[in-house]
Design an enzyme around this catalytic site. Structure first.
Site, PDB file in Angstrom:
ATOM      1  CD  GLU A   1      21.878 -46.553  62.356  1.00 14.99           C
ATOM      2  OE1 GLU A   1      20.939 -45.717  62.018  1.00 14.99           O
ATOM      3  OE2 GLU A   1      22.298 -46.781  63.260  1.00 14.99           O
TER       4      GLU A   1
ATOM      5  NE  ARG B   1      11.370 -40.619  58.338  1.00 16.46           N
ATOM      6  CZ  ARG B   1      12.509 -41.247  59.116  1.00 16.46           C
ATOM      7  NH1 ARG B   1      12.914 -42.666  59.046  1.00 16.46           N
ATOM      8  NH2 ARG B   1      12.811 -40.834  60.217  1.00 16.46           N
TER       9      ARG B   1
END
Length: 374
Positions: free
Chosen positions: A328, A243
């Site tokens: 993605e 992240r």
């Protein structure tokens, strides 16, 4: 001036989504549009969250509007390109009882019949907001860049429409957004994400207006998040991935445990997005969705809303496996663990993702009911 070099663009015949009055208002071209009809074609649409419809050869006729104002034609051509409606094709239409040479965009035809009223009720406001954003970006973003940006543009538009349905104001102030005096609004960043700067004055609790302030807002899409739970085996599934938030903050361990999560596409419901994301990220077909909450994440500077669910399902015995979509650039690892271990993650702080903590605490409260009815 070399008049031979002046290119006069033919009028544009718009139909289906772009002929919807709500969408046309985004172009400010309702007043310069005339009723027209194209013969020998039919309008159809694809089975996608926000169908944009298209023309195909047929035996019938399609009613639409003819726009010939040069400035509006130029804007329509740009927006059609940004929406991926294909290259303009010549088409003769009937307007005012006379044939007229025009250009038309073939759009996105499909296998479904077109229902103008149903489409307008569900999607017109979303497309209108998307068109407004595209027009605002017309002088900043090359037309070729919109293909990669369009999903986020449509998602942001969908979130803006969803925001018009608010929650009760029994304790908080019921002062409406219309009481805010907006002096100006500008796009300060336009990449995959978007930020806007607002200059405004808002009512204060003492009845006066605030001083003029400038505030930047991160304009995000809404997201659906699901904690998959198997009530029979009493286990949950978590996803783990790298992240950017923790990494950008300087966290030495930027891989995070989370529920399954993903963007809500324009025209898609939170529930549909939740089911889709579970299939894509974890290969799960959920039996049932239990709503947990819908809430703003960081309302001080972001528009993002999380729609949080618990997903009832059968979880595999495999404790770890890979998931995500290569298109993605997702690199996801899933963990299947029992409820007791999941709660240990909350106690130790390893569960440092807000939606995961909230989901697990909600599950702790509802677990007996869910297990009893499994």
């Amino acid at each position: 001036m070399d008049f031979a070099s002046v290119v006069v663009m033919p009028p544009v015949f718009v139909y289906g989504p772009l002929a919807n009055l709500c969408v046309l208002h985004a172009f400010s071209c309702v007043a310069v549009a005339a009723e027209a009809r194209a013969e020998g074609v039919q309008i159809t649409c694809a089975d996608v969250p926000l169908p944009l419809a298209g023309l195909a050869p047929g035996t019938g006729a399609v009613d639409g509007l003819l726009v010939d104002d040069p400035r509006m034609v130029k804007t329509l051509v740009f927006v059609a390109g940004a929406l991926g409606l294909g290259s303009a094709q010549p088409l003769t239409v009937s307007c005012g009882g006379r044939p007229c040479a025009a250009q038309v965009f073939p759009g996105q035809p499909g296998c479904l019949a077109w229902d103008s009223e149903a489409w307008g009720r569900r999607y017109a406001r979303i497309l209108s907001h998307a068109v407004q954003e595209i027009i605002c970006l017309k002088d900043q973003v090359p037309i070729g860049d919109f293909a990669s940006r369009l999903p986020m543009i449509l998602s942001r538009a969908g979130a803006r429409v969803a925001a018009t349905t608010s929650v009760p104001a029994d304790l908080r102030s019921a002062t409406g957004a219309h009481t805010v005096e907006e002096v100006g609004c500008e796009i300060t960043y336009a990449g995959f994400f978007l930020s806007r700067a607002y200059t405004l004055r808002h009512p204060r609790f003492d009845g006066t207006l605030s001083a003029t302030i400038r505030r930047e807002v991160f304009v995000a899409s809404d997201a659906a998040l699901v904690l998959p739970y198997d009530p029979i085996r009493d286990r949950v599934l978590l996803v783990e991935q790298f992240r950017m938030g923790p990494y950008g903050r300087g966290d030495p361990l930027p891989w995070m445990l989370e529920p399954v999560a993903g963007r809500i596409d324009g025209g898609e419901t939170p529930e549909a997005a939740a089911l889709r994301e579970c299939r894509e990220e974890a290969g799960l077909n959920l039996q049932e969705l239990e709503p947990i909450s819908s809430h703003y994440c960081t309302p001080g500077y972001s528009t993002e809303v999380f729609h949080l669910f618990l997903g009832i399902c059968d979880l595999p015995d495999t404790d770890k496996r890979q998931g995500g979509l290569a298109t993605e650039h997702e690199d996801i690892r899933t963990h299947v663990i029992d409820f007791a271990r999941a709660m240990t993650l909350v106690q130790t702080g390893e569960a440092n993702n807000g939606p995961l903590v909230l989901s697990l605490l909600w599950l702790e409260r509802e677990r007996a009911r869910l297990r009893a009815s499994a």
